[in-house]
Design an enzyme around this catalytic site. Structure first.
Site, PDB file in Angstrom:
ATOM      1  N   HIS A 160       7.687  -4.511   0.458  1.00 11.18           N
ATOM      2  CA  HIS A 160       7.278  -3.299   1.194  1.00 11.18           C
ATOM      3  C   HIS A 160       6.676  -2.237   0.284  1.00 11.18           C
ATOM      4  CE1 HIS A 160       9.019  -4.192   5.221  1.00 11.18           C
ATOM      5  NE2 HIS A 160       9.651  -5.101   4.493  1.00 11.18           N
ATOM      6  N   ASP A 368       2.267   4.570  -2.695  1.00  3.16           N
ATOM      7  CA  ASP A 368       3.070   4.152  -1.543  1.00  3.16           C
ATOM      8  C   ASP A 368       2.637   2.750  -1.144  1.00  3.16           C
ATOM      9  OD1 ASP A 368       4.927   4.511   0.526  1.00  3.16           O
ATOM     10  OD2 ASP A 368       4.194   6.535   0.950  1.00  3.16           O
TER      11      ASP A 368
END
Ligand code: ADQ
Length: 472
Positions: A160, A368
């Site tokens: 992720h 991110d």
């Protein structure tokens, strides 16, 4: 039909709707196929309660067709596996923050011990034709540990968070061990093309893997299929939440409260990867350079508490509080506070109303994996009068969402002028950008993500069955 087994460090109860994009998606897939969700219970057991490192009591709960099985961790394992290796080494390095990494040699043993514990507890529950989907950086070696126990099922892994380039990865003592462990999977998924390309570069140069084409790599007696599977949100769920009473009530309250002002919004976990101090400095620059924004723009920043027992997190908390205080002190007036900062989590049902009432969203992480807030903001907008997304070029989402106003969060002046541009953007341009963004978000939603990953895993060639797996 094969049973789906999902493994992640933390679980969510699929019967509760307020769980967030990933949990909702996994819960939905699991509810359709029936399945097993395995992970840490969230409970830390002290030595006095029998919390010996490497052992953990199990808990089982049936949630509709989904069986939730969790295991407790001892204080020692939690310290070295969770706080130490996962969040003190892998999280900072994978977010390009070598300066924050704590390479304490003892952590890796705890990391391996917990992955072995998970494998030991999970293996006896597995059926031969199960499909296993393991999530995130806490559990990279889990497939290798399962293989060592004789598990030959198809196993997929999804990261992720970002994967950095080989030179940064190589700063981790034992980086070769970690990447080798990825070859125990049949499919390895990343958020973005650039993360995937870092994996390819690494396995080619450091592991001398053979490129079999179409995303397949061969090394260590195994073949792995790797690719980018950008995660999405449940757009329909967001639309429903926007129209639901709590979403509408929030929207109307915010509109009433800020009727004379334009609202900017930031919603993040309080994490150094999210670029919160840099965002505040850009907002301060905006106010300093554009007096017309005084009294007319308010930034609402919500930062949910996160990993407070890791020291880098308390530093960011203090820095953020001090920046917000000084902006309000220097620019605020009796009837206008430029920044409203809240250190808390907002109920999920209220978020769409807050996003919809805002003219601009500031999603400016330094790095991110994806960033779901960017997608949630777009999904919540009024198509007739949409807000503008200011998005860091260093978020995985930027690859998919070039119609946002892309910024470099390290460039304070540049970010400030993009925020100003967002505040001034004419309706026609806002609509054009929104429509393009919405099209992508809808097409690559969370169902697309689950289906594409699981299809790839189902089709991955199972040619390795019986091949001895190189022990770690
Ligand atoms: P996170 O780092 O947690 O996730 P993000 O993708 O933004 O980051 O997801 C956060 C989720 O929590 C969103 O659904 C958001 O609405 C919610 N949230 C955040 N702050 C909140 C607050 N203060 N109050 C209420 N809700 C809040 C990791 C990776 C990301 C990746 C996701 C999914 O770091 O890059 O996008 O996993 O793969």
């Amino acid at each position: 039909m094969s049973r789906l087994v999902v493994v992640s460090n933390r679980l969510a109860d699929p019967r509760k709707t307020a769980a967030g994009g990933l949990a909702v998606a996994l819960a939905e897939v699991l509810s359709n196929t029936g399945g097993l969700w395995f992970g840490w219970s969230g409970k830390i057991v002290e030595a006095a309660d029998g919390g010996v490192a490497g052992e953990g009591a199990m808990h089982t709960q049936q949630a509709g067709p989904v069986k939730l099985v969790t295991v407790d961790l001892s204080r020692e394992d939690h310290n070295s596996f969770y706080l130490g290796y996962s969040n003190g080494v892998l999280w900072p390095v994978f977010h390009y923050r070598l300066d924050l990494a704590d390479f304490d040699a003892g952590y890796i043993a705890g990391y391996r011990r917990v992955n072995q514990l998970f494998a030991r507890k999970l293996a006896p529950m597995l059926r031969e034709d199960d499909i296993i989907w393991i999530h995130d950086y806490h559990l990279i070696p889990l497939a290798a540990e399962l293989r060592a126990l004789g598990c030959n099922q198809r196993i997929g892994f999804f990261l992720h968070i970002p994967l950095p380039p080989p030179l940064i990865l190589a700063a981790i003592p034992g980086h070769d061990w970690l990447i080798r462990a990825l070859f125990a999977y049949d499919v390895v998924g990343f958020q973005s093309k650039s993360d995937h390309s870092h994996f390819c570069e690494y396995v080619q140069t450091e592991a001398h893997a053979q490129n079999l084409g179409e995303g397949r790599w061969r090394a260590f007696n195994r073949t792995v299929q790797a690719g980018a599977f950008p995660i999405g949100i449940d757009v329909d769920e967001f639309n429903t939440l926007t129209e639901a009473p709590e979403g509408r009530e929030m929207y109307e309250r915010m509109k009433r409260e800020y009727s004379r002002r334009k609202l900017l919004v930031g919603v993040d976990r309080l994490d150094y990867s999210k670029g919160l101090p840099q965002r505040m400095r850009a907002f301060r620059e905006l106010l300093a350079r554009n007096p017309e924004t005084h009294n007319s723009a308010t930034l609402i920043q919500i930062a949910s508490p996160s990993r407070e027992d890791v020291s880098a997190y308390s530093d960011i908390l203090h820095e953020l509080e001090s920046l917000c205080g000084s902006i309000n002190g220097n620019f605020g007036e009796l009837d206008w506070m430029p920044v409203r900062y809240m250190h808390r989590t907002v109920a999920r049902a209220r978020l769409p109303g807050l996003y919809r009432a805002s003219s601009v969203a500031l999603v400016t992480p330094l790095r991110d994996g994806m960033n779901l807030v960017a997608k949630e903001f777009i999904a919540s907008q009024n198509p007739e009068n949409p807000g503008v997304l200011v998005l860091s070029r260093f978020a995985g989402a930027a690859e998919q969402l070039p119609e946002a106003l892309l910024v470099n969060p390290y460039d304070t002046e540049g970010t400030a002028s993009s925020i100003n541009m967002a505040l001034q953007m004419p309706l026609e341009e806002r609509r054009e950008r929104y429509e393009a963004l919405m099209k992508t978000i809808r097409r690559y939603d969370v169902h697309w993500w689950c289906d594409t990953f699981l299809d790839t895993l189902a089709k991955a060639k199972a040619e390795e069955t019986g091949t001895p797996w190189l022990r770690l």
